[in-house]
Design a protein around this motif. Structure first.
Motif, PDB file in Angstrom:
ATOM      1  N   GLU A   1       7.156  -2.200  -9.051  1.00 43.65           N
ATOM      2  CA  GLU A   1       6.797  -1.321  -7.950  1.00 43.65           C
ATOM      3  C   GLU A   1       5.844  -1.977  -6.953  1.00 43.65           C
ATOM      4  O   GLU A   1       5.697  -1.488  -5.831  1.00 43.65           O
ATOM      5  N   ASP A   2       5.197  -3.078  -7.336  1.00 40.53           N
ATOM      6  CA  ASP A   2       4.337  -3.792  -6.384  1.00 40.53           C
ATOM      7  C   ASP A   2       5.108  -4.877  -5.648  1.00 40.53           C
ATOM      8  O   ASP A   2       4.516  -5.728  -4.992  1.00 40.53           O
ATOM      9  N   SER A   3       6.453  -4.868  -5.776  1.00 40.14           N
ATOM     10  CA  SER A   3       7.363  -5.810  -5.121  1.00 40.14           C
ATOM     11  C   SER A   3       7.359  -7.189  -5.763  1.00 40.14           C
ATOM     12  O   SER A   3       7.834  -8.156  -5.168  1.00 40.14           O
ATOM     13  N   SER A   4       6.836  -7.297  -6.985  1.00 41.59           N
ATOM     14  CA  SER A   4       6.895  -8.567  -7.709  1.00 41.59           C
ATOM     15  C   SER A   4       8.284  -8.768  -8.297  1.00 41.59           C
ATOM     16  O   SER A   4       8.931  -7.819  -8.753  1.00 41.59           O
ATOM     17  N   LEU A   5       8.725 -10.025  -8.308  1.00 37.96           N
ATOM     18  CA  LEU A   5       9.975 -10.450  -8.944  1.00 37.96           C
ATOM     19  C   LEU A   5       9.601 -11.403 -10.071  1.00 37.96           C
ATOM     20  O   LEU A   5       8.994 -12.454  -9.829  1.00 37.96           O
TER      21      LEU A   5
ATOM     22  N   ALA B   1      -5.504 -11.757 -10.059  1.00 35.57           N
ATOM     23  CA  ALA B   1      -4.127 -12.092  -9.669  1.00 35.57           C
ATOM     24  C   ALA B   1      -3.679 -11.143  -8.560  1.00 35.57           C
ATOM     25  O   ALA B   1      -3.828  -9.930  -8.687  1.00 35.57           O
ATOM     26  N   PRO B   2      -3.129 -11.668  -7.466  1.00 35.23           N
ATOM     27  CA  PRO B   2      -2.780 -10.800  -6.321  1.00 35.23           C
ATOM     28  C   PRO B   2      -1.612  -9.864  -6.599  1.00 35.23           C
ATOM     29  O   PRO B   2      -1.558  -8.771  -6.057  1.00 35.23           O
ATOM     30  N   GLY B   3      -0.664 -10.284  -7.426  1.00 37.35           N
ATOM     31  CA  GLY B   3       0.518  -9.457  -7.620  1.00 37.35           C
ATOM     32  C   GLY B   3       1.312  -9.344  -6.329  1.00 37.35           C
ATOM     33  O   GLY B   3       1.301 -10.228  -5.476  1.00 37.35           O
ATOM     34  N   GLY B   4       2.024  -8.241  -6.206  1.00 34.98           N
ATOM     35  CA  GLY B   4       2.886  -8.080  -5.044  1.00 34.98           C
ATOM     36  C   GLY B   4       2.205  -7.507  -3.821  1.00 34.98           C
ATOM     37  O   GLY B   4       2.300  -8.051  -2.728  1.00 34.98           O
ATOM     38  N   ASP B   5       1.471  -6.412  -3.997  1.00 37.64           N
ATOM     39  CA  ASP B   5       0.896  -5.721  -2.840  1.00 37.64           C
ATOM     40  C   ASP B   5      -0.451  -6.269  -2.403  1.00 37.64           C
ATOM     41  O   ASP B   5      -0.889  -6.027  -1.283  1.00 37.64           O
ATOM     42  N   THR B   6      -1.161  -6.981  -3.267  1.00 39.56           N
ATOM     43  CA  THR B   6      -2.482  -7.519  -2.969  1.00 39.56           C
ATOM     44  C   THR B   6      -3.411  -6.412  -2.487  1.00 39.56           C
ATOM     45  O   THR B   6      -4.056  -6.508  -1.443  1.00 39.56           O
ATOM     46  N   ASP B   7      -3.494  -5.351  -3.250  1.00 33.91           N
ATOM     47  CA  ASP B   7      -4.401  -4.257  -2.935  1.00 33.91           C
ATOM     48  C   ASP B   7      -5.831  -4.705  -3.244  1.00 33.91           C
ATOM     49  O   ASP B   7      -6.172  -4.964  -4.406  1.00 33.91           O
ATOM     50  N   PRO B   8      -6.709  -4.835  -2.230  1.00 36.34           N
ATOM     51  CA  PRO B   8      -8.063  -5.358  -2.491  1.00 36.34           C
ATOM     52  C   PRO B   8      -8.892  -4.457  -3.391  1.00 36.34           C
ATOM     53  O   PRO B   8      -9.855  -4.918  -3.997  1.00 36.34           O
ATOM     54  N   THR B   9      -8.526  -3.193  -3.523  1.00 37.79           N
ATOM     55  CA  THR B   9      -9.305  -2.283  -4.369  1.00 37.79           C
ATOM     56  C   THR B   9      -8.959  -2.417  -5.843  1.00 37.79           C
ATOM     57  O   THR B   9      -9.684  -1.902  -6.697  1.00 37.79           O
TER      58      THR B   9
ATOM     59  N   LEU C   1       1.277  -2.580   3.034  1.00 36.47           N
ATOM     60  CA  LEU C   1       2.052  -2.407   1.807  1.00 36.47           C
ATOM     61  C   LEU C   1       3.437  -3.009   1.985  1.00 36.47           C
ATOM     62  O   LEU C   1       3.863  -3.288   3.110  1.00 36.47           O
ATOM     63  N   LYS C   2       4.107  -3.182   0.886  1.00 34.51           N
ATOM     64  CA  LYS C   2       5.478  -3.678   0.949  1.00 34.51           C
ATOM     65  C   LYS C   2       6.450  -2.549   0.621  1.00 34.51           C
ATOM     66  O   LYS C   2       6.117  -1.612  -0.108  1.00 34.51           O
ATOM     67  N   CYS C   3       7.643  -2.654   1.174  1.00 36.78           N
ATOM     68  CA  CYS C   3       8.684  -1.685   0.853  1.00 36.78           C
ATOM     69  C   CYS C   3       9.044  -1.806  -0.620  1.00 36.78           C
ATOM     70  O   CYS C   3       8.969  -2.895  -1.197  1.00 36.78           O
ATOM     71  N   PRO C   4       9.450  -0.736  -1.251  1.00 32.19           N
ATOM     72  CA  PRO C   4       9.882  -0.826  -2.647  1.00 32.19           C
ATOM     73  C   PRO C   4      11.090  -1.747  -2.780  1.00 32.19           C
ATOM     74  O   PRO C   4      11.827  -1.995  -1.826  1.00 32.19           O
ATOM     75  N   LEU C   5      11.275  -2.259  -3.985  1.00 36.46           N
ATOM     76  CA  LEU C   5      12.487  -3.022  -4.279  1.00 36.46           C
ATOM     77  C   LEU C   5      13.600  -2.024  -4.567  1.00 36.46           C
ATOM     78  O   LEU C   5      13.727  -1.506  -5.670  1.00 36.46           O
ATOM     79  N   PHE C   6      14.385  -1.735  -3.552  1.00 36.23           N
ATOM     80  CA  PHE C   6      15.416  -0.717  -3.686  1.00 36.23           C
ATOM     81  C   PHE C   6      16.565  -1.171  -4.592  1.00 36.23           C
ATOM     82  O   PHE C   6      17.114  -0.383  -5.358  1.00 36.23           O
ATOM     83  N   ARG C   7      16.925  -2.440  -4.466  1.00 39.43           N
ATOM     84  CA  ARG C   7      18.086  -2.915  -5.221  1.00 39.43           C
ATOM     85  C   ARG C   7      18.018  -4.431  -5.348  1.00 39.43           C
ATOM     86  O   ARG C   7      17.638  -5.125  -4.397  1.00 39.43           O
TER      87      ARG C   7
ATOM     88  N   TYR D   1      -0.616  -3.356 -14.888  1.00 43.72           N
ATOM     89  CA  TYR D   1       0.728  -3.432 -15.459  1.00 43.72           C
ATOM     90  C   TYR D   1       1.692  -2.725 -14.501  1.00 43.72           C
ATOM     91  O   TYR D   1       2.014  -1.551 -14.687  1.00 43.72           O
ATOM     92  N   PRO D   2       2.116  -3.424 -13.450  1.00 42.49           N
ATOM     93  CA  PRO D   2       3.025  -2.772 -12.468  1.00 42.49           C
ATOM     94  C   PRO D   2       4.270  -2.228 -13.147  1.00 42.49           C
ATOM     95  O   PRO D   2       4.894  -2.898 -13.981  1.00 42.49           O
ATOM     96  N   ARG D   3       4.630  -1.033 -12.775  1.00 41.60           N
ATOM     97  CA  ARG D   3       5.774  -0.379 -13.395  1.00 41.60           C
ATOM     98  C   ARG D   3       7.070  -1.043 -12.937  1.00 41.60           C
ATOM     99  O   ARG D   3       7.203  -1.523 -11.819  1.00 41.60           O
TER     100      ARG D   3
END
Length: 921
Positions: free
Chosen positions: A275-279, A240-248, A319-325, A255-257
């Motif tokens: 923290e991986d920018s997932s909603l 599953a790619p999640g938010g950041d799609t880190d290939p490593t 990378l994606k910016c953090p979800l600030f708000r 379990y993204p925080r």
């Protein structure tokens, strides 16, 4: 003896400083409010760290960081000039702020909770919880607050506790309360890592349900049954790619925080940000995950083959910016919703902005299939980006609801105030995202960071002129309507101190900073210089000058343009017209570049394109403007045309001088680059002449003073005649024409010029201040009285007057002092230290007014107004009123009638307050 010698050298027979006693010189910070207030400054003392808005009282709170420029403190702004500064109990930064009923709650960087009263504007209590504070929750209908701790607590007291527990803090009793909530996540998952409370939120319609966001997941806690009812943990399976799609990491279980957790406005759904920018959208009834997505992609929790986002260089991923708000907003109908997101965009994006998902009407949960619910969030009705300046990252925002303080402050907002990473703020309409001009919408102090001010100047404008300069600009409903200003002292001076502030976006804003007295016209003027010159970038304003009698404004840029603005009615109001490039008499007409939203105001008149940075600029009261440029040229403009009536280079004028004005030792300095540093108009008689003329004086960086005559022509215009050159000892910073008989300024005023037609003669002298000394003489010759400043350099100077006692020369010096000197003897009268108030490094940018006011910088975005003829007082308390006791908090939204009839247990705010108190009062 010094007075007699220096006075006779220039023909002055009186001591213009005879009535000035050294005891009159006492540095005092001029108040913005009543006479007792002495330390109210304009601007924000440090970087903004937090924002909060109260729609019931219509007040805005701003918190700042503790930096080298100023300590952390709270600002509360209301309508017009209403403002109160609330200092923190100890040196720290503001971390979290929230309004609750008649109080303002603050959490600082040292994890101390402070409670302030809006009625008395004083601190009521402080509380130090047993751990680092990570979350704060209040509700306008409750008398207590919940505080989330880093160790997993949601505390509110100093009671004994075991690890992971928390208690409530009673805001009415200013004491700990018996309510405690343990670390629910650790109870459910004993092997989990140390979990902190990240967010807290009451159910919008059922205050008995609490959404707790821990760093590893979210929990719904029920006060009704005193236990958690649902747990939400975001799990990404391998592939599953999640938010950041880190290939490593894509092929391992993750379990993204959690970083955010909010309710749907009706409590139908829960949204978590990670923290991986997932909603992730959850069903709070059964705990199932409805959809996981990012701003760009959907179903990111499902395994699939997906390419990683490419970075700026080959072989890297973005990378994606953090979800600030995150805020889940609604319109008047709470089922018509949208999600506002700060962050979550790729770091490679130049324009990050704020993302808004317009979801539209929420499907009926009872009759909608799972697929319909999923598609509602997967395919929003509209997705748009609320634009911000390039590379400006929004790290927080504050919504401005129309009326209701409920629904987590996100109900029917009309605007959003975005906080940028730089500490600047930006106001946008909601949901359209159009930029809102802060002029006459927000307090003038907030304009200093909306965006930052690059440069300031000050004009001494006639009272009647300023009263008539009320801009008529189209604007939306007011944002701040609360508070009441304290009664000020009566007006002290007829002329007003009008500040001109040049902002980073190429605009100039003007307002009355006052004299510590009544301000009759409190409104602000806005001038769009960038639009006037025809471009939006590379608009760096270096000089400004306003004519006190006419209100005409001249603005000089680093790129060499000089734009002139004049008060008038916009003939193209409401219309966006195309600019017609028309040049006449060496100037470009720019009347058609007026803002369409301005019906009456300072409108663009004409534009001159010079060579090099504008280094000196002066707008006279009698229809002339003069400018100097870094390439060494000068230009004089007659606004009656307008037309250029003189243009020359300083090197040409130096070669014309044949009367020995230069000292022989200046042969080397003649080869140096020379440009104008100071320009002044005056009316007086030149040495050896029996009549007076309009004179123009131009001082340079090499200490040369050039004198010109402005002579009327038969066709009604004017011509400029070069008179002579005088040599000073250093860079010229001030030129002050003085009437040698009365001591009054011999400036080119409208009455002085009118007197020339009657043959009136002004016996004048010139006081010229350089960085190393001061000289008093009759132009164009350089012979006269001279004084050298001992050991220190002068950064700014002007001739000032104290009531009817007399005149003196006031200067700011590099050793952090303000000193006054008598005229004409140039003897020091008094000295006072101002380095504890003003930034000595920016003394050269300070302005000194004829009444002894000093306007200078205290930090990057704050200025102070001092007066050297003060009382030495330091009374810092504002008398403005913040609390309107007649503004009532509306009832909290409740469950529906159907829910009530079906037996849903409902907890009232009164029931909740009873839980937090040992006994009912």
């Amino acid at each position: 003896m010094a007075h007699l010698l220096r006075g006779k050298q220039v023909g002055i027979q009186r001591d213009f400083s005879a009535g000035l006693d050294p005891r009159l010189f006492d540095i005092d910070e001029v108040p913005e409010k009543a006479a007792r207030v002495a330390v109210v400054r304009y601007g924000i003392n440090s970087q903004i760290s937090a924002l909060a808005y109260d729609p019931v009282q219509s007040l805005l709170a701003v918190g700042t960081n503790d930096t080298q420029f100023g300590g952390g403190q709270l600002y509360v702004f209301g309508q017009s000039r209403v403002s109160v500064v609330l200092p923190l109990p100890r040196k720290s930064s503001v971390k979290l702020i929230q309004f609750v009923a008649d109080k303002l709650i603050c959490v600082d960087s040292k994890h101390e909770v402070s409670v302030f009263s809006l009625e008395t504007t004083r601190i009521l209590s402080t509380y130090t919880p047993p751990g680092a504070v990570t979350a704060l929750l209040t509700d306008p209908t409750l008398d207590f607050a919940l505080i989330g701790l880093q160790n997993g607590v949601i505390p509110q007291s100093l009671l004994k506790h075991s690890e992971g527990e928390i208690v409530a803090y009673d805001l009415d009793r200013s004491s700990p309360a018996p309510l405690r909530i343990p670390n629910l996540w650790r109870q459910q998952y004993p092997k989990s890592r140390l979990t902190s409370v990240v967010t807290l939120a009451f159910h919008p319609r059922d205050i008995g349900s609490l959404l707790i966001g821990y760093s590893e997941g979210a929990v719904i806690y029920s006060f009704k049954v005193d236990k958690p009812t649902k747990f939400f943990q975001y799990e990404l399976p391998p592939g599953a790619p999640g938010g950041d799609t880190d290939p490593t990491a894509i092929n391992i279980r993750r379990y993204p925080r959690l970083t955010q957790a909010v309710w749907h406005p009706t409590g139908t759904f829960v949204l978590t940000g990670h923290e991986d920018s997932s909603l992730v959208v959850w069903d709070p009834r059964d705990g199932r995950r409805i959809l996981a997505r990012t701003i760009q992609a959907t179903t990111v929790d499902e395994p699939r083959n997906v390419a990683a986002s490419r970075g700026a260089t080959p072989g890297t991923f973005a990378l994606k910016c953090p979800l600030f708000r995150i805020a889940w907003c609604s319109k008047e109908n709470p089922d018509d919703t949208g999600i506002l997101i700060a962050g979550g965009t790729p770091t490679t994006n130049v324009e990050k902005g704020v993302t808004f998902f317009d979801l539209g009407q929420t499907p009926n949960y009872a009759t909608s299939s799972w697929q319909i619910l999923s598609q509602h969030f997967e395919k929003p009705k509209r997705q748009q980006t609320l634009s911000t300046p390039p590379n400006a990252e929004v790290v927080d925002f504050c919504l401005i609801p129309r009326r209701s303080p409920h629904y987590a402050g996100s109900h029917d907002p009309i605007a959003v105030i975005a906080l940028l990473a730089s500490g600047e703020v930006l106001t946008l309409s909601f949901p359209s995202g159009h930029a809102i001009n802060p002029v006459n919408q927000l307090h003038v102090s907030l304009s200093s960071v909306h965006p930052f001010i690059n440069r300031i100047d000050l004009a001494y404008v006639e009272r009647t002129r300023w009263l008539g300069m009320v801009e008529n600009r189209s604007k939306g409903p007011p944002i701040l309507k609360g508070g009441a200003e304290a009664k000020r002292s009566i007006m002290r001076y007829a002329n007003r101190n009008i500040l001109q502030a040049a902002h980073a976006d190429g605009t100039v804003r003007m307002w009355d900073v006052g004299h510590g007295d009544e301000i009759e016209n409190q409104r602000m003027l806005h001038v769009d210089v960038a639009r006037a010159v025809g471009r939006s970038d590379n608009v760096d304003i270096t000089k400004m000058s306003t004519a006190g009698a006419t209100g005409e404004l001249a603005v000089g840029l680093r790129t060499g343009e000089v734009a002139i603005f004049r008060w008038g009615h916009n003939q193209d109001y409401g219309k966006e017209v195309r600019h017609i490039d028309a040049s006449e008499y060496g100037l470009v007409a720019i009347k058609d570049r007026a803002e369409p939203v301005v019906k009456e105001g300072l409108l663009p008149l004409t534009l001159f394109k010079g060579q090099g940075q504008v280094t000196a600029l002066k707008m006279s009261d009698v229809g002339f403007a003069a400018a100097g440029f870094q390439q060494g040229s000068i230009v004089v403009i007659d606004l009656r045309g307008p037309a250029i009536i003189y243009q020359a280079g300083l090197d040409e004028l130096a070669s014309q001088s044949k009367r020995g004005s230069f000292r022989r030792g200046n042969s080397q300095s003649q080869a140096k680059a020379e440009w104008a540093t100071c320009i002044e108009f005056g009316v007086m008689s030149l040495d050896g002449e029996e009549y007076s003329s309009i004179l123009l004086f131009i001082g340079t960086n090499l200490g040369r003073l050039t004198t010109f005559k402005l002579l009327p022509e038969s066709h009604g215009g004017y011509s400029v005649k070069y008179v002579g050159l005088s040599a000073m000892d250093d860079r010229i910073i001030t030129i002050a024409p003085i009437d040698a008989e009365l001591g009054d300024p011999a400036e080119a005023t409208q009455s002085a010029v009118a007197g020339l037609r009657e043959g009136r003669r002004v016996n004048g002298v010139l006081l010229v201040v350089t960085v190393s000394g001061v000289k008093l003489f009759r132009p164009p010759a350089a012979k006269g009285a001279h004084k050298t400043f001992d050991a220190v350099l002068c950064d700014s100077a002007a001739v000032v007057r104290y009531q009817a006692a007399g005149y003196a020369l006031l200067g700011l010096f590099g050793d952090g002092t303000a000193k006054t000197y008598s005229i004409p003897s140039l003897k020091q009268i008094a000295s006072g230290n101002v380095s504890h108030i003003l930034d000595v490094r920016r003394f050269s940018e300070a302005i000194i007014t004829p009444t002894g006011d000093i306007v200078g910088w205290t930090g990057p975005s704050e200025i102070a107004l001092l007066n050297v003829w003060g009382t030495g007082s330091d009374l810092t308390r504002s008398l403005d009123k913040l609390l309107n006791i007649e503004a009532l908090i509306p009832p909290r939204p409740t469950i529906s009638n159907v829910q009530w009839m079906t037996g849903t247990l409902y907890v009232t705010p009164a029931d909740m307050d009873a839980l937090s108190k040992p006994t009912n009062p």
